[in-house]
Design a protein around this motif. Sequence first.
Motif: not given
Length: 518
Positions: A365-369
């Motif tokens: 989720i963090v990398v996608a954001i």
Amino acid sequence: MSTEVTPDPRLAERYGRRAVALYLACTALIVAVGLLGPSVVVLTLTNRHAWLPSYWFDAKPNGWLVSVLIYVAILLGGYGVWMAVKALKHGWAPRLSRLVALGIGTTAAVTLVPPMASGDVLIYAAYGRIMTLGGNPYTTAPADTIRLGYDPVIAATERPWQGARSVYGPIATWIQWLSSVVGGDSMQLTVWMLQLSVGISLILTSLLLLKLVGPNLPSRRRVLMLGMANPLLLWSVLAGAHNDSIAVMFAVLALVALRRHVFLAGLLIGMAGATKLSIGLVGIAMLWSLRADRRKALIMCGGGALAMGGLYGIFGLQAFQQARSQTSFISTGTPHKVLLSLFDLFLPGALVRTILAILAWVGLIVVAILLSQVMPKSLVPQTHPNDPVPAAVRYTAIYAIAWVLTAMYSLPWYDVIAWLPLAAVAASKVDKFMVVRTTMLAIAYVPGRDPNARQVAASLSDSLEFFSARLRDTICPAIELAVLVGLIVWARRSGAQWWPYDWPRRKQKAVPEKASAS
């Protein structure tokens, strides 16, 4: 966010020629190792028809020789993709027909020699054989059939997969069955049919991406050099005959259909998930691109549910349970495996796996954001104001890259789900991060087969086994972690925020002004 580069025709031509030469050199080495015949790298295929593919000589090559040749091939291929990215950024403009010929020619060449590095394709053939014999590969393992009597195809499977039931979707299983029908009791012919299905799917997917990016020549060149002709994909996916490319083909078909036929797009993404379940990432990207139109999003969900439910329903709930069983696995070569080995010393294994699973999902989720704020635009043109396809392609690349970098179970051929949509997104530093990641992971899985397998043990020296194991369990996790950290640092320096969204935010109540004192 793309990096601006002043085009230099001389540099473009130099880098471009170098890239093509490296692509060809990589392919030539792969084919040469295949032609040497069965080894620690090349699979043993039984019941051979000498006049039919795959072709090889029984040279019985030394394990170190073939491994080093493949190490060099992968490094040359990775450097070639790096050169191609630089050449295209400087305005390299070769004729499209030559790039198409390069892609189809190298694909065909690799398809004509035996599969390498991974024994997965042998288990594909065994599952197809089980079906032709009237069994169900979701409930019957090859070992169960072997106990009932000798079968030349099923007996050729390698450890540790002889006791494994199928984890692939119904469409992958039917392709395996059809290959078995054609191949009969010849492992060679059965496997070649599987190789052919992978090669065709890679070419068709690139042609579909060409349709998506339209007539823009620089965009089409990028698709061909990073997609169809990409030597990292030829080695990781095609040389091992991995069926991930077939699932990606259905996903790209869904992206093509999304522009005009949302329900059909849902059916196609459902078919992709019914080939390999992890391809659902593309479905999430498509839904996100439709978030402003709930009606279309619901229609697409209906198509996907109908396809998935109907196809998995043919084999029963057991097929779906088997397909999702891999979500708890942790593969060697990932930082997660190192953490598992460390924390297993003083914490219960189940707890450690749960913690790592949570960390993997949070990381995704963090990398996608972060990537969603710095990834450049899609190369797919906007045909009308509400066209969801450009955003869907861009978000597919974002989610796929975030997944392969943070997943607990990640193998070199999984990267096809990231490379193909990335080829349809404008250039950025992400390209180079992916080159490093895929190159290192591919090297780590050479020879890539279980050292206890009968076909491998005789020619695998202790020194080669030790060296390849250290590549996989020590050097590879360190480089994979460095790539992940480097990508995050680059995104942050490029202006990405950890949480850029306005929600959840508490609404401030309006406070009436106090009357002034009289």
